[in-house]
Design an enzyme around this catalytic site. Structure first.
Site, PDB file in Angstrom:
ATOM      1  N   CYS A 106      46.465  32.779  37.031  1.00 49.17           N
ATOM      2  CA  CYS A 106      47.119  34.021  37.462  1.00 49.17           C
ATOM      3  C   CYS A 106      46.917  34.299  38.945  1.00 49.17           C
ATOM      4  CB  CYS A 106      46.569  35.204  36.675  1.00 49.17           C
ATOM      5  SG  CYS A 106      46.869  35.184  34.909  1.00 49.17           S
ATOM      6  N   VAL A 107      45.802  33.869  39.521  1.00 46.54           N
ATOM      7  CA  VAL A 107      45.469  34.246  40.898  1.00 46.54           C
ATOM      8  C   VAL A 107      45.608  33.081  41.870  1.00 46.54           C
ATOM      9  CG1 VAL A 107      43.996  36.170  40.219  1.00 46.54           C
ATOM     10  CG2 VAL A 107      42.982  33.887  40.506  1.00 46.54           C
TER      11      VAL A 107
END
Length: 383
Positions: free
Chosen positions: A375-376
């Site tokens: 996600c990051v």
């Protein structure tokens, strides 16, 4: 040597998941799942999104700095992001965007010394740290060229401030001097999983959703995603609406290790409900499907430990592959079940021969943060 150089109260991801845990945020999406062989042209000029495990130029990340969003968790999520950046930088360079000069200084200080260069950029401003969703998606062609696409990020359906985040994708392209195409659909990079060989996977819940694409049919959205990714076949599952801020991004449930092979999340047997049902649906769907090249799927099941909170992402699927290592979470250690980490480490070592398997303890990112490593991060492929 230090290789870092300069180059209203919100309903945050965390708060939304707490509402869901209380039964206030929705239920599983209805609809018919299955795979669809679409008749669409590939992306313009032969550009396509490649397999994530192919060599990278760098990984992009975003520094969290908003107390409005993170509140008392801000320093803890910064520690997790700094550890992840240092770890990735053992294997490849990192570009980290930061919201202005002072946040750049904070990022540089907390990241500290690295093997490969970490370049902190304070001219691409951001609201939050979810680079997979806000960042440009990189494409390449057979001539050694790169370009970028973006999906008009709207805060996962206007659940969170995103005035800065919605500009990140185009600004990344401008920073690199690459052509940029804005898609005709609204969504996030975490909502699509690609194999780089013609096949896309996605949940309907985060695309065929009035908070992103009102009035658009699944067929219309599918055609646009296939075009932009340079793919030819889309396989859908239903997904889950309203129980997390993303409306169930599939990259926490299923990912490709290479064309034809996927890892799939298997929740703890005590876990029930819509997310567990969605994981089972992905196993069933891919067990009876073929990819764009007609291959049956080799399915590797990664058994997760029991989550210790309702906001936790207790999944090994949301990982990133770098030049030389697979970076994953020691979620078993966080959940007091380290044997699960050992088993998954062995499975990943077999799936990625020759790569180091790094298992990091990231309690805030995976706990109250409700997200994960994939996600990051956003990989920039080598041309």
């Amino acid at each position: 040597m230090n290789n870092i150089k300069f180059a209203k109260e919100e309903q945050s991801r965390r708060a939304f998941m707490k509402l869901a845990a209380a039964g206030l945020a929705g239920a599983a999406m209805s609809g018919v799942a299955g795979d669809v062989l679409a008749q669409v042209a590939s992306a313009s000029n032969g550009f396509f999104v490649p397999d994530e495990s192919l060599p990278h130029t760098r990984t992009w990340m975003a520094w969290p700095s908003s107390k409005r969003i993170w509140g008392s968790l801000l320093s803890k999520i910064q520690d997790d992001i700094a550890l992840l950046a240092r770890t990735i930088a053992k294997y490849e360079p990192v570009y980290m965007i930061a919201d202005g000069y002072y946040n750049r200084l904070d990022a540089e200080y907390l990241i500290g010394y690295t093997n490969y260069q970490v370049t902190v950029i304070d001219t691409i401003h951001n609201d939050d740290c979810w680079m997979r969703d806000i960042g440009a998606v990189f494409r390449k062609d057979g001539m050694g060229d790169l370009d970028c696409i973006g999906f008009n990020f709207n805060g996962w359906g206007n659940h969170q401030t995103h005035a800065k985040d919605t500009l990140v994708a185009s600004q990344m392209a401008a920073y690199l001097g690459l052509n940029f195409t804005a898609s005709t659909v609204v969504g996030e990079g975490g909502g699509v999983v690609e194999d780089g060989d013609g096949t896309l996977l996605a949940n309907e819940s985060c695309w065929v959703n009035p908070n992103r694409n009102p009035g658009m049919s699944r067929d219309q959205i599918e055609a646009e995603l296939l075009k932009q990714y340079g793919a030819s076949k889309m396989i859908w599952c239903k997904g889950v609406i309203g129980q997390d801020i993303t409306d169930d991004h599939c990259d926490a449930t299923v990912m490709f290790t290479q064309p034809g092979t996927v890892v799939i999340h298997v929740p703890d047997p005590s876990e029930t409900g819509a997310f567990a049902d969605n994981a089972a649906e992905w196993i069933q769907t891919l067990s009876t499907s073929t990819d764009a090249k007609g291959r049956s799927f080799n399915i590797i099941k990664l058994q997760a430990p029991k989550a210790t909170s309702k906001t936790m992402l207790a999944s090994y699927i949301n990982m990133c592959v770098t030049n030389g290592a697979v970076i994953n979470v020691a979620i078993g250690e966080i959940c007091n079940d380290p044997a699960k980490d050992d088993a998954v480490r062995a499975q990943l070592a077999a799936a990625y021969p020759g790569l180091t398997i790094e298992m990091l303890r990231l309690p805030t990112l995976y706990g109250e943060g409700g997200g994960g490593i994939h996600c990051v991060t956003q990989q920039q492929p080598m041309p």
